[in-house]
Scaffold this motif. Structure first.
Motif, PDB file in Angstrom:
ATOM      1  N   VAL A  53      36.225  37.391  47.499  1.00  0.00           N
ATOM      2  CA  VAL A  53      36.003  36.437  46.420  1.00  0.00           C
ATOM      3  C   VAL A  53      34.730  36.872  45.704  1.00  0.00           C
ATOM      4  N   LEU A  54      34.840  37.127  44.392  1.00  0.00           N
ATOM      5  CA  LEU A  54      33.676  37.576  43.619  1.00  0.00           C
ATOM      6  C   LEU A  54      32.903  36.345  43.167  1.00  0.00           C
ATOM      7  N   PHE A  55      32.092  35.820  44.103  1.00  0.00           N
ATOM      8  CA  PHE A  55      31.459  34.507  43.910  1.00  0.00           C
ATOM      9  C   PHE A  55      30.429  34.485  42.787  1.00  0.00           C
ATOM     10  N   ASP A  56      29.969  35.681  42.346  1.00  0.00           N
ATOM     11  CA  ASP A  56      28.971  35.719  41.280  1.00  0.00           C
ATOM     12  C   ASP A  56      29.579  36.118  39.938  1.00  0.00           C
ATOM     13  N   GLN A  57      30.894  36.034  39.848  1.00  0.00           N
ATOM     14  CA  GLN A  57      31.545  36.399  38.583  1.00  0.00           C
ATOM     15  C   GLN A  57      32.467  35.291  38.076  1.00  0.00           C
ATOM     16  N   THR A  58      32.761  35.358  36.769  1.00  0.00           N
ATOM     17  CA  THR A  58      33.707  34.441  36.145  1.00  0.00           C
ATOM     18  C   THR A  58      34.964  35.241  35.832  1.00  0.00           C
TER      19      THR A  58
END
Ligand SMILES: Nc1ncnc2c1ncn2[C@@H]1O[C@H](COP(=O)(O)OP(=O)(O)O)[C@@H](O)[C@H]1O
Ligand SMILES: [Mg+2]
Length: 244
Positions: free
Chosen positions: A227-232
């Protein structure tokens, strides 16, 4: 403060602001091919490998051979953990109705004897095999599932359950009666932008716990699901005019 455990899914613990409450029951839902089985496998595999928590993976969908092969392509040596007695794999319970784990009691015995801390169920269909008599009686069926989940909690297990649904659009998602018996719901989906599809995840609810409500991009590759938690998600970013 309740104890939080790591999911074993990179990025997801950030979204959950630390992890999952021990002994909670979480529903992972989405359309076919969105990564539900992989998410559940990682929860069990890394739980056993990195956090010393033995696990049971119940699969009504795929055999161990098939799952082991796809797990290898995702960086997980599932069969070695099974051979070491850290992961117990229950396959297509419908085929083992005459022996093996066919009852809640049988499962609870294994949990106790093998010191199991995590159970993943892929998928919710399992309950229909377990309680075929209640198929026509939705309230009784739901009651049996609730009893099952309470027993998992009493046994000290964190419980991950996969369910399939056909709607992929988060805005048009409808909830099923069964959804409400879980303390947490994680949604997986694909969003189309032009000719591309992007994988995304959102945490719809975790009872009594603070978590992010944002939609995050997800990747599946040789290191598994992240999960790319720092991206939108790029598919959700409005086109910015005037910045050319
Ligand atoms: N090694 C891999 N590399 C990249 N993508 C993969 C790999 N293995 C599986 N996938 C992707 O994951 C999807 C299946 O995920 P899965 O967890 O089985 O979905 P679900 O259980 O939601 O139906 C496949 O459709 C494929 O796109
Ligand atoms: Mg699946």
């Amino acid at each position: 403060m309740a104890e939080l455990i790591k999911t074993g899914v990179p990025g997801l613990d950030h979204v959950l602001k630390g992890g999952l409450r021990r002994n909670s029951s979480i529903l992972v839902t989405g359309a076919p091919g969105t990564g539900k089985t992989i998410l559940a496998l990682q929860f069990i595999y890394y739980g056993a490998k990195d956090y010393g928590e033995n696990g049971i993976f119940i699969s009504t969908e795929e055999s161990l051979e098939v799952l082991d092969q796809s797990a290898k392509n995702l960086g997980m040596d599932l069969s070695s953990m099974v051979n070491k007695g850290k992961i117990f794999f229950l396959q297509k319970p419908i085929a083992t109705l005459k022996g093996g784990i066919t009852s809640l009691k049988g499962l609870l015995d294994v949990i106790k004897k093998k010191n199991v801390k995590r159970v993943a169920l892929d998928s919710l269909i399992f309950f229909e095999y377990l309680y075929p008599r209640f198929d026509g009686n939705k309230m009784e069926f739901r009651r049996q599932v609730l009893i099952f989940m309470q027993e998992m909690k009493k046994a000290g297990v964190t419980f991950f359950v996969v369910s399939e649904r056909s709607v992929t659009d988060f805005d048009r998602l409808t909830y099923d009666m069964m959804d409400f018996v879980f303390e947490g719901i994680i949604l997986l989906s694909r969003i189309r932008k032009g000719s591309y599809f992007e994988r995304v995840l959102t945490v719809a609810k975790i009872r009594g716990q603070d978590h992010s409500l944002d939609v995050y991009p997800v990747t599946i590759g040789t290191e598994g699901l992240k999960v790319l938690f720092d991206q939108t998600p790029f598919s959700l970013v409005e086109k910015e005019e005037g910045f050319k």
